[in-house]
Design an enzyme around this catalytic site. Structure first.
Site, PDB file in Angstrom:
ATOM      1  N   CYS A   1       0.839  -1.203   0.000  1.00 38.51           N
ATOM      2  CA  CYS A   1       0.000   0.000   0.000  1.00 38.51           C
ATOM      3  C   CYS A   1       0.880   1.261   0.000  1.00 38.51           C
ATOM      4  CB  CYS A   1      -0.909  -0.032   1.227  1.00 38.51           C
ATOM      5  SG  CYS A   1      -1.777   1.510   1.534  1.00 38.51           S
TER       6      CYS A   1
ATOM      7  N   ASP B   1      -0.773  16.299  -1.107  1.00 37.51           N
ATOM      8  CA  ASP B   1      -1.083  15.421  -2.232  1.00 37.51           C
ATOM      9  C   ASP B   1      -0.060  15.653  -3.337  1.00 37.51           C
ATOM     10  OD1 ASP B   1      -3.906  13.842  -3.222  1.00 37.51           O
ATOM     11  OD2 ASP B   1      -2.482  14.433  -4.782  1.00 37.51           O
TER      12      ASP B   1
ATOM     13  N   HIS C   1      -4.148   0.413   8.418  1.00 38.62           N
ATOM     14  CA  HIS C   1      -4.590   0.149   7.042  1.00 38.62           C
ATOM     15  C   HIS C   1      -6.044  -0.324   7.047  1.00 38.62           C
ATOM     16  CE1 HIS C   1      -4.217  -0.856   2.769  1.00 38.62           C
ATOM     17  NE2 HIS C   1      -4.970  -1.900   3.067  1.00 38.62           N
TER      18      HIS C   1
ATOM     19  N   HIS D   1      -6.580   2.713   0.845  1.00 36.40           N
ATOM     20  CA  HIS D   1      -6.270   2.975   2.263  1.00 36.40           C
ATOM     21  C   HIS D   1      -7.088   4.216   2.612  1.00 36.40           C
ATOM     22  CE1 HIS D   1      -3.061   3.270   5.649  1.00 36.40           C
ATOM     23  NE2 HIS D   1      -3.973   4.211   5.885  1.00 36.40           N
TER      24      HIS D   1
ATOM     25  N   HIS E   1      -8.684   7.509   3.317  1.00 39.75           N
ATOM     26  CA  HIS E   1      -8.060   8.822   3.379  1.00 39.75           C
ATOM     27  C   HIS E   1      -9.089   9.910   3.124  1.00 39.75           C
ATOM     28  CE1 HIS E   1      -7.739   7.366  -0.786  1.00 39.75           C
ATOM     29  NE2 HIS E   1      -7.896   8.624  -1.161  1.00 39.75           N
TER      30      HIS E   1
HETATM   31  P1  5GP Z   1      -8.107   8.816  -4.233  1.00 44.54           P
HETATM   32  O1  5GP Z   1      -8.303   9.024  -5.699  1.00 44.54           O
HETATM   33  O2  5GP Z   1      -7.744   7.389  -3.908  1.00 44.54           O
HETATM   34  O3  5GP Z   1      -9.240   9.339  -3.386  1.00 44.54           O
HETATM   35  O4  5GP Z   1      -6.892   9.733  -3.827  1.00 44.54           O
HETATM   36  C1  5GP Z   1      -5.578   9.312  -3.793  1.00 44.54           C
HETATM   37  C2  5GP Z   1      -4.731  10.550  -3.788  1.00 44.54           C
HETATM   38  O5  5GP Z   1      -3.415  10.186  -3.431  1.00 44.54           O
HETATM   39  C3  5GP Z   1      -4.637  11.246  -5.160  1.00 44.54           C
HETATM   40  O6  5GP Z   1      -5.107  12.579  -5.029  1.00 44.54           O
HETATM   41  C4  5GP Z   1      -3.169  11.156  -5.513  1.00 44.54           C
HETATM   42  O7  5GP Z   1      -2.694  12.335  -6.145  1.00 44.54           O
HETATM   43  C5  5GP Z   1      -2.495  10.947  -4.174  1.00 44.54           C
HETATM   44  N1  5GP Z   1      -1.285  10.165  -4.248  1.00 44.54           N
HETATM   45  C6  5GP Z   1      -1.095   9.022  -4.948  1.00 44.54           C
HETATM   46  N2  5GP Z   1       0.163   8.547  -4.769  1.00 44.54           N
HETATM   47  C7  5GP Z   1       0.768   9.437  -3.940  1.00 44.54           C
HETATM   48  C8  5GP Z   1       2.096   9.500  -3.400  1.00 44.54           C
HETATM   49  O8  5GP Z   1       2.955   8.651  -3.637  1.00 44.54           O
HETATM   50  N3  5GP Z   1       2.361  10.570  -2.602  1.00 44.54           N
HETATM   51  C9  5GP Z   1       1.427  11.529  -2.305  1.00 44.54           C
HETATM   52  N4  5GP Z   1       1.805  12.518  -1.507  1.00 44.54           N
HETATM   53  N5  5GP Z   1       0.179  11.484  -2.790  1.00 44.54           N
HETATM   54  C10 5GP Z   1      -0.146  10.460  -3.607  1.00 44.54           C
HETATM   55 ZN    ZN Z   2      -2.295   1.130   3.761  1.00 45.88          ZN
END
Ligand code: 5GP
Ligand code: ZN
Length: 119
Positions: A7, A33, A49, A101, A103
């Protein structure tokens, strides 16, 4: 604390993947982000997690309360408390959840407009 080796967010917690960390709440972590969708775009996670809001069991809801409470402090520190901000969480496929995970996204720093439900 239960974590997953595969993850991305668990790897940010362990330090295996670097991130711009803004606040460590003990059982929560907040970081910028990597692809910001607003001038302020912060991701907040529980260190445990849990796959999504829908994956909570037992006392996990207490952790969600803590996460939201910490988010208000993080928003204040980011300077968006007075101007206002949006907190959202994506759950599953139709919401476009990329990282399984739990968030929250904290978005602000400019007028965000109406909540868009379609791209
Ligand atoms: P979801 O689309 O799952 O709600 O949001 C996941 C968020 O995590 C996205 O806005 C994406 O830009 C961010 N994200 C993905 N990988 C990483 C990473 O390695 N580092 C950081 N800081 N943010 C990440
Ligand atoms: Zn996780």
């Amino acid at each position: 604390m239960e974590q997953s080796d595969t993850c991305i967010f668990c790897n940010i917690i362990s330090g295996t993947i670097s991130a711009d960390i803004l606040f460590d709440g003990g059982d929560t972590l907040f970081f910028k982000d990597i692809h910001p969708q607003a001038p302020v775009h912060i991701v907040g996670i529980p260190k445990q997690h849990i796959t999504s809001l829908d994956g909570m069991v037992g006392d996990d809801h207490l952790l969600m309360g803590k996460l939201l409470h910490d988010a208000t402090h993080v928003a204040r520190d980011a300077g968006i408390m007075k101007s206002g901000y949006r907190v959202i969480t994506n759950i599953g496929l139709h919401a476009g959840q990329e990282i399984p995970h739990l968030h929250i996204h904290i978005l602000g720093g400019e007028p965000l407009g109406p909540l868009r439900c379609k791209a």
